[in-house]
Scaffold this motif. Structure first.
Motif, short mmCIF file in Angstrom:
data_model
loop_
_atom_site.label_atom_id
_atom_site.label_comp_id
_atom_site.label_asym_id
_atom_site.label_seq_id
_atom_site.Cartn_x
_atom_site.Cartn_y
_atom_site.Cartn_z
N ARG A 1 -25.37 0.63 15.49
CA ARG A 1 -26.66 0.92 15.58
C ARG A 1 -27.27 1.37 14.41
NH1 ARG A 1 -29.59 2.29 20.15
NH2 ARG A 1 -27.83 2.29 21.57
N ARG B 1 -15.66 5.53 20.98
CA ARG B 1 -16.34 4.81 21.64
C ARG B 1 -17.93 5.04 21.21
NH1 ARG B 1 -20.39 3.88 24.94
NH2 ARG B 1 -20.19 6.04 25.92
N ARG C 1 -20.42 2.97 18.41
CA ARG C 1 -22.01 2.41 18.76
C ARG C 1 -22.54 2.85 17.98
NH1 ARG C 1 -22.93 0.51 23.97
NH2 ARG C 1 -24.58 -0.25 22.68
N GLU D 1 -24.47 8.25 23.86
CA GLU D 1 -23.89 8.05 22.52
C GLU D 1 -23.98 9.25 21.77
OE1 GLU D 1 -25.55 4.71 20.45
OE2 GLU D 1 -25.15 3.50 22.36
#
Length: 142
Positions: free
Chosen positions: A39, A31, A35, A13
């Protein structure tokens, strides 16, 4: 009162302004960004950080070892984390009227972290204005 969030970011990430993680395909970057936003939003909710109209954010970037690092290269990751705070309604927006920063620094190494992972510590300090809202020089910590 300042709030502290410590967010672990897996290698898959991490986004930087340079190197292989800085030359990602647009879909992969989207993507990772999604994420990271999720988070940060979950961490903010879990820490019960209240909504605030304005804040200063200091970001400390921790790796496994102490070595020469340019914390500014981590801006894409930190930006996604700040966007997650907006998604979690900690801040109304991340424009200059609502956010001072993010100010990025090199944090202490964490040898217990998994290889390739990073930790970003966000210090979120609520801000108030003493005078005219358009005068950025009058901002102070609450």
């Amino acid at each position: 009162m300042a709030y502290k969030l410590s967010i672990l970011v897996p290698k898959g990430e991490w986004i930087t302004s340079n190197g292989p993680a800085g030359r990602l395909h647009w879909a992969e970057k989207a993507r990772r960004t999604r994420r990271l936003r999720e988070r940060a939003g979950w961490e903010a909710r879990r820490a019960r950080i209240p909504a605030m109209p304005r804040a200063r954010i200091d970001a400390y970037i921790h790796g496994r070892f102490r070595r020469r690092v340019d914390p500014a290269n981590t801006y894409p990751t930190v930006k996604a984390l700040v966007d997650g705070l907006v998604d979690a309604r900690v801040l109304p927006d991340d424009d200059s009227r609502h956010l001072d920063g993010p100010h990025m620094y090199t944090g202490a190494p964490d040898r217990d972290m998994r290889e390739g992972w990073h930790r970003v510590t966000l210090i979120i300090t609520p801000m108030v204005y003493l005078a005219d809202e358009d005068d950025a020089d009058e901002q102070v910590a609450a």
